[in-house]
Design an enzyme around this catalytic site. Structure first.
Site, PDB file in Angstrom:
ATOM      1  N   CYS A 105       0.174  15.169   8.325  1.00  0.00           N
ATOM      2  CA  CYS A 105      -0.390  16.417   7.828  1.00  0.00           C
ATOM      3  C   CYS A 105      -0.675  16.216   6.344  1.00  0.00           C
ATOM      4  CB  CYS A 105       0.593  17.565   8.014  1.00  0.00           C
ATOM      5  SG  CYS A 105       0.119  19.017   7.067  1.00  0.00           S
ATOM      6  N   CYS A 128       2.596  23.805   9.331  1.00  0.00           N
ATOM      7  CA  CYS A 128       1.393  24.636   9.142  1.00  0.00           C
ATOM      8  C   CYS A 128       1.195  25.568  10.325  1.00  0.00           C
ATOM      9  CB  CYS A 128       0.116  23.794   9.114  1.00  0.00           C
ATOM     10  SG  CYS A 128      -0.142  22.743   7.723  1.00  0.00           S
ATOM     11  N   LYS A 174       9.627  22.779  -3.003  1.00  0.00           N
ATOM     12  CA  LYS A 174      11.055  22.567  -3.217  1.00  0.00           C
ATOM     13  C   LYS A 174      11.412  21.100  -3.065  1.00  0.00           C
ATOM     14  CE  LYS A 174      14.207  26.150  -3.432  1.00  0.00           C
ATOM     15  NZ  LYS A 174      13.988  27.407  -2.708  1.00  0.00           N
ATOM     16  N   LYS A 203       1.350  19.561  -5.713  1.00  0.00           N
ATOM     17  CA  LYS A 203       1.586  20.934  -5.288  1.00  0.00           C
ATOM     18  C   LYS A 203       3.074  21.227  -5.437  1.00  0.00           C
ATOM     19  CE  LYS A 203       1.159  24.199  -1.503  1.00  0.00           C
ATOM     20  NZ  LYS A 203       1.684  24.337  -0.182  1.00  0.00           N
ATOM     21  N   HIS A 261       1.656  18.815   4.332  1.00  0.00           N
ATOM     22  CA  HIS A 261       3.113  18.659   4.335  1.00  0.00           C
ATOM     23  C   HIS A 261       3.574  17.196   4.349  1.00  0.00           C
ATOM     24  CE1 HIS A 261       2.660  22.889   5.717  1.00  0.00           C
ATOM     25  NE2 HIS A 261       3.623  23.027   4.840  1.00  0.00           N
ATOM     26  N   HIS A 312       8.795  31.734  -3.340  1.00  0.00           N
ATOM     27  CA  HIS A 312       8.654  30.916  -4.549  1.00  0.00           C
ATOM     28  C   HIS A 312       7.405  31.329  -5.330  1.00  0.00           C
ATOM     29  CE1 HIS A 312       5.447  28.596  -2.749  1.00  0.00           C
ATOM     30  NE2 HIS A 312       6.204  28.350  -1.691  1.00  0.00           N
ATOM     31  N   HIS A 353       3.982  32.096  -3.709  1.00  0.00           N
ATOM     32  CA  HIS A 353       3.879  33.412  -3.060  1.00  0.00           C
ATOM     33  C   HIS A 353       3.629  34.487  -4.109  1.00  0.00           C
ATOM     34  CE1 HIS A 353       6.839  31.373  -0.153  1.00  0.00           C
ATOM     35  NE2 HIS A 353       5.645  31.307   0.382  1.00  0.00           N
ATOM     36  N   CYS A 367       0.708  20.299  13.442  1.00  0.00           N
ATOM     37  CA  CYS A 367       1.721  20.304  12.374  1.00  0.00           C
ATOM     38  C   CYS A 367       2.578  21.551  12.536  1.00  0.00           C
ATOM     39  CB  CYS A 367       1.075  20.305  10.984  1.00  0.00           C
ATOM     40  SG  CYS A 367       2.321  20.568   9.687  1.00  0.00           S
TER      41      CYS A 367
END
Ligand code: MSP
Length: 502
Positions: free
Chosen positions: A143, A128, A298, A295, A146, A17, A20, A125
């Site tokens: 976390c 992670c 998806k 952040k 996440h 995505h 990256h 996590c």
């Protein structure tokens, strides 16, 4: 002089995505900049294929981990191509050579006495792949990255004696005030270390997908140690016959703030434990946020799709947008609307138009050649220091500030066209000399900004430099005089119409 730069290696558990793409492009701009300066440059990127995130994703997809990573590694490789990343190697942590070199390195860490066997108990996590310390746990044992509930892990493990490196790390940070950029990221690192380091798991007994621990074959290495080592293992086999010391220590390692702890703390400690130098410098960038300032992810549905943008406008427009929109090193929101606005205002109108106008006028008034006359002294003066300033900013990986500096010059050229109104000069045969000087100056200014923009927008700038008659010439020297030769017309670099397909 050589310049070795790396990107993090990407988890292949999910599709690539924009986050990256961001890290990749940043490293690529710097790699291209250093290549343009004539330095031997090596850009490394690749994929992180072991560990829990991949194991879990394979299980969910009902396939073997190897099948999943083979499939997804190709999607990341394809992304680097689409983004025009000029990487010199693409590492996969399932490469046999990587695995062998990880074992060799960590065996040395073991033999040097930096590991011991014990029991780990704590919060973890799985997304992670990180064992969280007290200060890293969110409300309700979650976390903070996440937002999922952490799992309680209790297992036999080999520990890496991170705590023993506390002082050496503190000394490293004190001796090298620019070891981590930007400053605020370095402060976070120093604060974390100041709280006192605890030993960390080096091996996992409950996972099978990973690199086997040579001295304890029922364990695999904790994925972060396997992954971090890619930066040195790649040098062991990417270029047969070239010794590792030729490029190590790396000049710059680019990474996002979520993985700062691993890179700015664990990584130099691990290298010291294996008898190697830490990298020269690390740059920690911020997050691209969705328009809602969260952040991008998806699951939140706020993702700007890099593939769709590249499809419509090419990689250059995306590369330009990201560093114009978000100050590199900080967080910032990106959006479809924001992209369109910058595309139209800056690429189509300011830069694209400048290019078309300049080439058209050279065609119309100068028989398609840059007149071999002296250029405007005042303009030349304003442009003279551009490369030096860009160099200075990029030496600190200030990608947005450098691009801003270049863009000021693009705008200056647009003002120059308006001020000099070459179309008016063309009506008066007595002012032919003035017209020639104005157009030669414009051509030269355009060449200079285009050469400076090349690392950011490699495809379009190359096209334009070709049209400007540069041929093989991509020199960054400011050669104001003596520039000349035939120019050719080109289609608009950033056609406006294509933005309407959105
Ligand atoms: N596999 C590890 C890195 C190992 S390096 C030895 C990993 N992979 S990742 O695929 O999750 O993330 C790779 C990079 O993408 C990180 O630098 C991360 O910060 C970056 N990004 C992922 N999402 C991002 C944004 N929304 N914005 C900017 N970059 C972010 O972590």
């Amino acid at each position: 002089m050589s310049y070795y730069i790396t990107t993090p290696i990407f988890y292949v558990n999910a599709a690539p995505h924009l986050g990256h793409a961001y890290t990749e492009i940043a490293a690529d701009v710097l790699a291209r900049h250093h290549r343009a300066r004539g330095e031997e440059t090596f850009l490394l990127t690749g994929v992180d294929e072991h560990g829990e995130p991949v194991t879990l994703a394979a299980k969910a997809a009902g396939v073997e981990p190897q099948e999943l990573v083979d499939r997804n590694a190709e999607r990341f490789r394809a992304l680097t191509g689409l983004l025009e990343i000029s990487n010199d190697f693409f590492i996969r942590t399932t490469d046999l050579e990587h695995k062998r070199l990880v074992q060799e390195f960590l065996q040395r860490v073991h033999d040097n006495g930096h590991v011991y066997k014990g029991f780990y108990e704590g919060w973890y996590c799985p997304r992670c792949a990180d064992f969280k310390t007290e200060s890293e746990i969110g409300p309700g044992n979650t976390c903070p990255i996440h937002l999922i509930v952490l799992t309680r892990e209790r297992e036999e493990t080999w520990f890496f004696r991170l705590s023993a490196f506390q002082e050496r790390l503190e000394r490293l940070y004190a001796e090298r005030p620019d070891f981590v950029l930007p400053e605020h990221a370095f402060n976070e690192t120093r604060n974390f270390v100041a709280q006192g380091l605890v030993d960390v798991s080096l091996s996992r007994a409950s996972l099978a997908w990973g690199v086997t621990v040579p001295w304890e074959p029922t364990h695999v290495f904790y994925v972060w140690f396997d992954a971090l080592l890619n930066y040195v293992t790649a040098l062991g086999y990417a270029r047969p016959g070239v010794s590792l010391d030729h490029l190590w220590p790396a000049n710059l390692q680019v990474l996002g703030k979520d993985i700062s702890k691993f890179h700015t703390i664990y990584w130099p400690a691990l290298l010291m434990a294996g008898g190697m130098e830490p990298p020269r410098q690390l740059f920690v960038h911020g997050f691209l946020l969705g328009p809602d300032e969260a952040k991008m992810s998806k699951s939140r549905g706020n993702v700007l799709d890099p593939f769709a943008i590249i499809d419509r406008h090419g990689a250059d427009a995306l590369r330009h947008y990201l560093f114009r929109e978000v100050s590199f090193g900080h967080d910032g929101p990106v959006s479809e609307e924001g992209f369109q606005a910058r595309y139209d205002a800056e690429l189509a109108n300011e830069y694209g138009n400048l290019a078309s106008r300049t080439l058209n006028m050279l065609g119309r008034y100068c028989e398609g050649a840059v007149p071999a006359v002296a250029t405007d002294a005042a303009l030349r003066e304003e442009f003279a220091g551009l490369f030096a300033r860009v160099d200075e900013l990029l030496a600190r990986a200030e990608l947005s500030a450098a691009l801003e500096e270049i863009w000021r010059h693009v705008r200056r050229l647009n003002r120059y066209v308006e001020e000099k109104a070459p179309w008016a000069l063309a009506k008066d045969p007595d002012r032919a000399g003035e017209l020639a000087a104005v157009l030669a100056s414009l051509a030269e200014g355009l060449r200079v900004v285009t050469v400076a923009l090349l690392p950011y927008m490699p495809a379009k700038t190359t096209e334009l430099l070709d049209a400007l008659g540069s041929g093989e010439r991509t020199t960054r020297e400011f050669a104001a005089e003596g520039w000349g030769g035939a120019v050719s017309a080109i289609a608009p670099l950033f056609p406006k119409g294509s933005s309407e397909a959105a």
